[in-house]
Enzyme design. Structure first.
Site, PDB file in Angstrom:
ATOM      1  N   SER A 163       0.843  -1.196   0.000  1.00 48.67           N
ATOM      2  CA  SER A 163       0.000   0.000   0.000  1.00 48.67           C
ATOM      3  C   SER A 163       0.875   1.242   0.000  1.00 48.67           C
ATOM      4  O   SER A 163       2.033   1.210   0.453  1.00 48.67           O
ATOM      5  CB  SER A 163      -0.896   0.019   1.246  1.00 48.67           C
ATOM      6  OG  SER A 163      -1.561   1.255   1.393  1.00 48.67           O
ATOM      7  N   TYR A 189      -0.176   0.147  10.678  1.00 48.41           N
ATOM      8  CA  TYR A 189      -0.501  -0.292   9.317  1.00 48.41           C
ATOM      9  C   TYR A 189       0.682  -0.033   8.389  1.00 48.41           C
ATOM     10  O   TYR A 189       1.054  -0.894   7.575  1.00 48.41           O
ATOM     11  CB  TYR A 189      -1.743   0.439   8.816  1.00 48.41           C
ATOM     12  CG  TYR A 189      -2.160   0.080   7.418  1.00 48.41           C
ATOM     13  CD1 TYR A 189      -2.639  -1.194   7.123  1.00 48.41           C
ATOM     14  CD2 TYR A 189      -2.091   1.015   6.386  1.00 48.41           C
ATOM     15  CE1 TYR A 189      -3.036  -1.529   5.836  1.00 48.41           C
ATOM     16  CE2 TYR A 189      -2.487   0.690   5.093  1.00 48.41           C
ATOM     17  CZ  TYR A 189      -2.948  -0.580   4.823  1.00 48.41           C
ATOM     18  OH  TYR A 189      -3.331  -0.920   3.547  1.00 48.41           O
TER      19      TYR A 189
END
Length: 318
Positions: A163, A189
């Site tokens: 990501s 994350y």
């Protein structure tokens, strides 16, 4: 494989169906983790439509069976077979069982499953921080366990869905599990997504002699998936303001699966390994995080970081 599109025709709006057009995967076997929702479903659909036999590796097998039945009804004749296997990346025993049950070669492994921005610090049964454990450690254990099957395929590909969130944080080796620093959903994350990229770098270096290629990718800004179920938009906006980062333009699920499918199956990327892609092309290095809506951080491609992460991961999953 035959009749691929020219590379310049692929971009941010390309769909998985367009990427797979003309590619023949009959006789090949694939595993897609997290294939019961979102881009995992579209990735499985595209690979099966090209003839690959696809295993949907999912935590909820009832949901997986429902997806498999739906895809079988929608896929064209002569598509590959779909099967469902249980895999909970937070539970190492299910990873071990999945690996033990696998027989024969594996041509494509798509590490697609993940969790994002858990609002509170959550740990797995073995005490690891949940996002790092699910997004990285579980997939690391899976890939290492399946390495003999990948090597037997003579030209296997591993695809790790990372990501742009990797720009949120490098891997903080001194405190992977937030035992000393305050927990933050987005840096947690971020380090897990950086780990996805570093895994590709490490696997590319270690497993090249086995004919295994490994890549990582940014699928795009796709809000309409289960990955965003914990998303706090106000909290995300505050984090973006603090860091100076921005979100890239939105994509559909079909567009979001395109880069995964390109790296998993397209002849366009044959012969390369250890790269980070976005919008169906290799990403540029980011030199300034503020304002970035694309690109890859140098720390995510650093071979020393990849080697250190590999050693740490081996110790943690042993």
């Amino acid at each position: 494989m035959s009749k691929p599109h020219a590379p310049h025709t692929f971009g941010a709006t390309t769909t998985a169906t367009e990427v797979i057009d003309g590619v023949d995967l009959h006789g090949r076997r694939a595993v897609v983790t997290g294939a019961s929702s979102g881009i995992g479903v579209e990735t499985a659909r595209a690979l099966a439509a090209a003839g690959a036999d696809v295993t949907l590796a999912v935590r909820n097998t009832d949901a997986g069976n429902h997806v498999a039945a739906r895809l079988e009804a929608e896929l064209p004749p002569n598509s590959g077979q779909l099967t469902v296997g249980r895999l909970d990346l937070a539970d190492r025993s299910t990873v071990e069982t999945f690996v033990a049950d696998w027989t024969g070669p594996l041509h494509i492994l798509v590490n697609n499953a993940g969790v994002m921005a858990l609002p509170q610090l959550t740990r797995t049964p073995d005490g690891r921080e949940m996002q790092f454990s699910v997004n990285h450690l579980g997939h690391f254990a899976l890939a290492v366990g399946l390495r003999p099957a990948l090597a037997a395929a003579d030209g296997a590909r591993i695809v790790s869905v990372a990501s742009i969130g990797h720009l949120f944080s490098p891997v903080v080796f001194d405190d992977l599990d937030y035992r000393f620093r305050p927990y933050d959903p987005w840096t947690s994350y971020g380090q897990s997504k950086t780990a996805n990229v570093l895994f590709a770098v490490g696997a590319a270096e270690r497993w090249a002699d086995d004919g295994i290629a490994a890549h990582a990718l940014m699928p795009g800004n796709i809000a309409d998936t289960s990955l965003a179920r914990h998303l706090d938009l106000e909290q995300l906006a505050g984090f973006m303001d603090t860091t100076g980062l921005a979100l890239p333009p939105g994509k559909t699920i079909e567009q979001g699966a395109a880069t995964s499918v390109l790296l998993a199956a397209s002849p366009i990327v044959a012969g390369i390994t250890g790269r980070y892609f976005e919008d169906c092309t290799q990403a540029q290095t980011v030199t300034e995080r503020a304002g970035a809506i694309a690109g890859v951080a140098p720390y995510a491609l650093d071979r020393d970081n990849a080697a250190r992460l590999w050693a740490v991961s081996e110790a943690l999953v042993r």
